[in-house]
Motif scaffolding. Structure first.
Motif, mmCIF file in Angstrom:
data_model
loop_
_atom_site.group_PDB
_atom_site.id
_atom_site.type_symbol
_atom_site.label_atom_id
_atom_site.label_comp_id
_atom_site.label_asym_id
_atom_site.label_seq_id
_atom_site.Cartn_x
_atom_site.Cartn_y
_atom_site.Cartn_z
ATOM 1 N N SER A 110 0.930 -0.917 -0.092
ATOM 2 C CA SER A 110 0.135 0.102 0.103
ATOM 3 C C SER A 110 0.543 1.102 -0.234
ATOM 4 C CB SER A 110 -1.211 0.384 0.739
ATOM 5 O OG SER A 110 0.316 -0.074 2.436
ATOM 6 N N ASP A 111 2.443 1.014 0.549
ATOM 7 C CA ASP A 111 2.415 2.568 0.977
ATOM 8 C C ASP A 111 3.544 2.394 -0.551
ATOM 9 O OD1 ASP A 111 1.575 3.007 3.029
ATOM 10 O OD2 ASP A 111 4.055 2.592 4.589
ATOM 11 N N GLY A 163 0.807 3.559 -3.284
ATOM 12 C CA GLY A 163 0.744 4.765 -2.315
ATOM 13 C C GLY A 163 1.722 6.166 -2.740
ATOM 14 N N ARG A 171 1.547 6.430 -6.397
ATOM 15 C CA ARG A 171 0.647 6.670 -7.824
ATOM 16 C C ARG A 171 0.437 8.776 -7.859
ATOM 17 N NH1 ARG A 171 -2.689 5.192 -3.932
ATOM 18 N NH2 ARG A 171 -2.683 3.297 -4.882
ATOM 19 N N THR A 175 7.729 7.228 3.486
ATOM 20 C CA THR A 175 6.647 6.413 3.148
ATOM 21 C C THR A 175 7.988 4.954 3.298
ATOM 22 O OG1 THR A 175 5.976 7.075 2.252
ATOM 23 C CG2 THR A 175 6.204 4.723 1.611
#
Length: 485
Positions: free
Chosen positions: A286-287, A290, A293, A304
């Protein structure tokens, strides 16, 4: 194949044993019966010889030897008074021989050259019979007189008593054995049929008994096949636990139970390991997604990356613990080096000083020599795990005392705290893998519930024991005992 089954093997052994036993007994009975009938026939011939020799001497003059006078006989074979005339004696002798012949006994008188001097009407005409009788008697070649001798022999189709009086003649009293041979043949057939009947009846009974005896094995096999097919909760029905098959069923039930428990434990272990690894993997994915993105500031990227690093370290910690447990389960040999628990505990206390201060805990070492033989690295991790658990799983202000020494011949390590304690219902389960008493606190401290499982495995691999006592609100004590070097 069906003939390879235990039931057929038992039947084959039963058949062989019965056949051998029946053969020995029936042959022995046949030989005894044959000998008894021959003895009965021999006794009859001797009686007839005793009764008829006087008559033979009267009918064949000189049969008793050149100097023996012809005795007088009555019709019954006994000596007659000397007053009888030769014609009367001859008539009575013939009557006596007629009575003997009427019993089925035949009489024949021959000289040593096989020349017939007298032969009853029922005597065999085959010259080979006389030749065989002379051969059995083993007559010496000289012409001198011989001592009287009797010999019982079996001739072709006849049983005969050879009587050689003191002369050069041979008197043969015989009886045909055709009836005896037929009777013995009938007896042999009857015994053979009886033996076959006994063997087959015995085999039938053995087949039934073998089936009844092997029925529990069939039931055990069916239950085992059910377990192999996936019915892991299935149990073998135990009727008689004292018998061999009953004890086998008990052992198999225990084995199946342990296998089922191990399977369930492995399934739970796999599920727990997957769950533990899923959390840091989810954080990493997820990190990273993200961060990819959209554009972020350097500080955000750094934060992160720090999160991803911590998650990766957590995964490494879990994988390292799982690897150590797997190696222990595989029976990895223990290094046998001389070391001292006091030295290892002193190093652990020094390493944990900063952690203790950060959590407001107090570490108190009370160390005396405790020599052991083993893997210093693994034993050091035992002390670290027990000590850091006592620090991290209690509130600030807890005092953790690490003690080493020799007690009752064993090198002993004690890690005691005066913290919150462990509830009694959890004490028996704290050494299970992925078992956490306070899940939220363990996740906060990064634990996966494998530390105590590794501790127990390491201690037992070194031939030692670990025990725990605890009281809620008063603290917990772990005691490790290892063989003293």
């Amino acid at each position: 194949m069906i003939f390879h089954s235990i039931r057929w093997r038992i039947l084959a052994w039963n058949f062989g044993l019965l056949a051998a036993t029946a053969s020995v007994l029936l042959v022995a009975f046949y030989r005894h019966e044959k000998q008894a009938r021959l003895q009965e026939m021999d006794l009859r011939l001797r009686q007839e010889m005793t009764r008829g020799m006087g008559a033979v001497s009267e009918v064949v003059p000189g049969v008793g030897g050149p100097r023996s006078p012809a005795p007088a006989v009555r019709a019954n074979g006994k000596a007659a008074p000397r007053g009888d005339s030769p014609e009367q004696r001859a008539t009575k002798a013939k009557q006596a021989l007629t009575e003997i012949i009427g019993t089925g006994v035949w009489v024949q008188v021959v000289d040593l050259q096989a020349k017939s001097l007298y032969r009853s009407a029922n005597a065999p005409t085959d010259p080979s019979v006389v030749a065989q009788a002379l051969a059995d008697l083993e007559v010496p070649p000289d012409d001198g007189p011989a001592r009287p001798q009797d010999l019982m022999v079996t001739l072709t189709g006849h049983r005969a008593l050879l009587h050689r009086p003191p002369g050069r003649n041979l008197v043969i009293f015989g009886v045909a054995t055709a009836q005896l041979d037929a009777s013995l043949a009938s007896l042999a057939r009857s015994l053979l049929l009886a033996g076959l009947a006994v063997v087959f009846v015995g085999c039938g009974i053995g087949w039934i008994l073998a089936g009844r005896s092997l029925r529990p094995i069939d039931r055990i096999a069916a239950d085992a096949e059910g377990v192999a097919a996936g019915d892991f909760g299935r149990k073998i029905d135990v009727e008689d636990t004292e018998s061999e098959l009953g004890r086998l069923a008990v052992v198999l039930n225990d084995t199946f139970g342990k296998m089922n428990a191990a399977r369930e434990h492995m399934a739970q272990f796999t599920a727990d390991a997957s769950h533990e690894l899923r959390t840091p993997l989810t954080v990493i994915l997820s990190d990273s997604q993200g961060a990819l993105r959209q554009e972020r500031t350097p500080e955000e990227y750094r934060a992160t990356l720090e999160t991803i690093k911590q998650s990766a370290l957590r995964m490494k910690s879990i994988s390292d613990a799982l690897l150590e447990l797997a190696q222990g389960d595989a029976g990895r040999p223990v290094v046998q080096d001389a070391c001292d628990l006091a030295d290892l505990a002193d190093e652990s206390v020094a390493l944990l000083g900063r952690v203790a201060r950060e959590h407001g805990a107090k570490l108190v070492p009370q160390l005396e020599g405790a020599p052991v033989m083993g893997d210093a690295g693994r034993l050091g991790r035992v002390i670290l795990n027990l000590s850091i658990n006592a620090i991290l799983h209690n509130e600030a202000g807890v005092t953790v005392t690490v003690t080493t020494g020799v007690h009752e011949g064993f090198s002993e390590l004690r890690v005691a705290d005066d913290g919150r304690g462990i509830a009694p219902e959890n004490l028996d389960r704290i050494f299970e893998r992925f078992r956490r008493i306070d899940a939220s606190r363990s996740r906060h401290t990064g634990g996966a519930g494998l530390g105590l499982a590794i501790v127990k495995q390491t201690v037992e691999a070194h031939g030692g024991t670990i025990a725990v006592t605890s009281e809620v609100g008063k603290g917990t004590v772990f005691v490790v005992r290892l063989p003293k070097a």
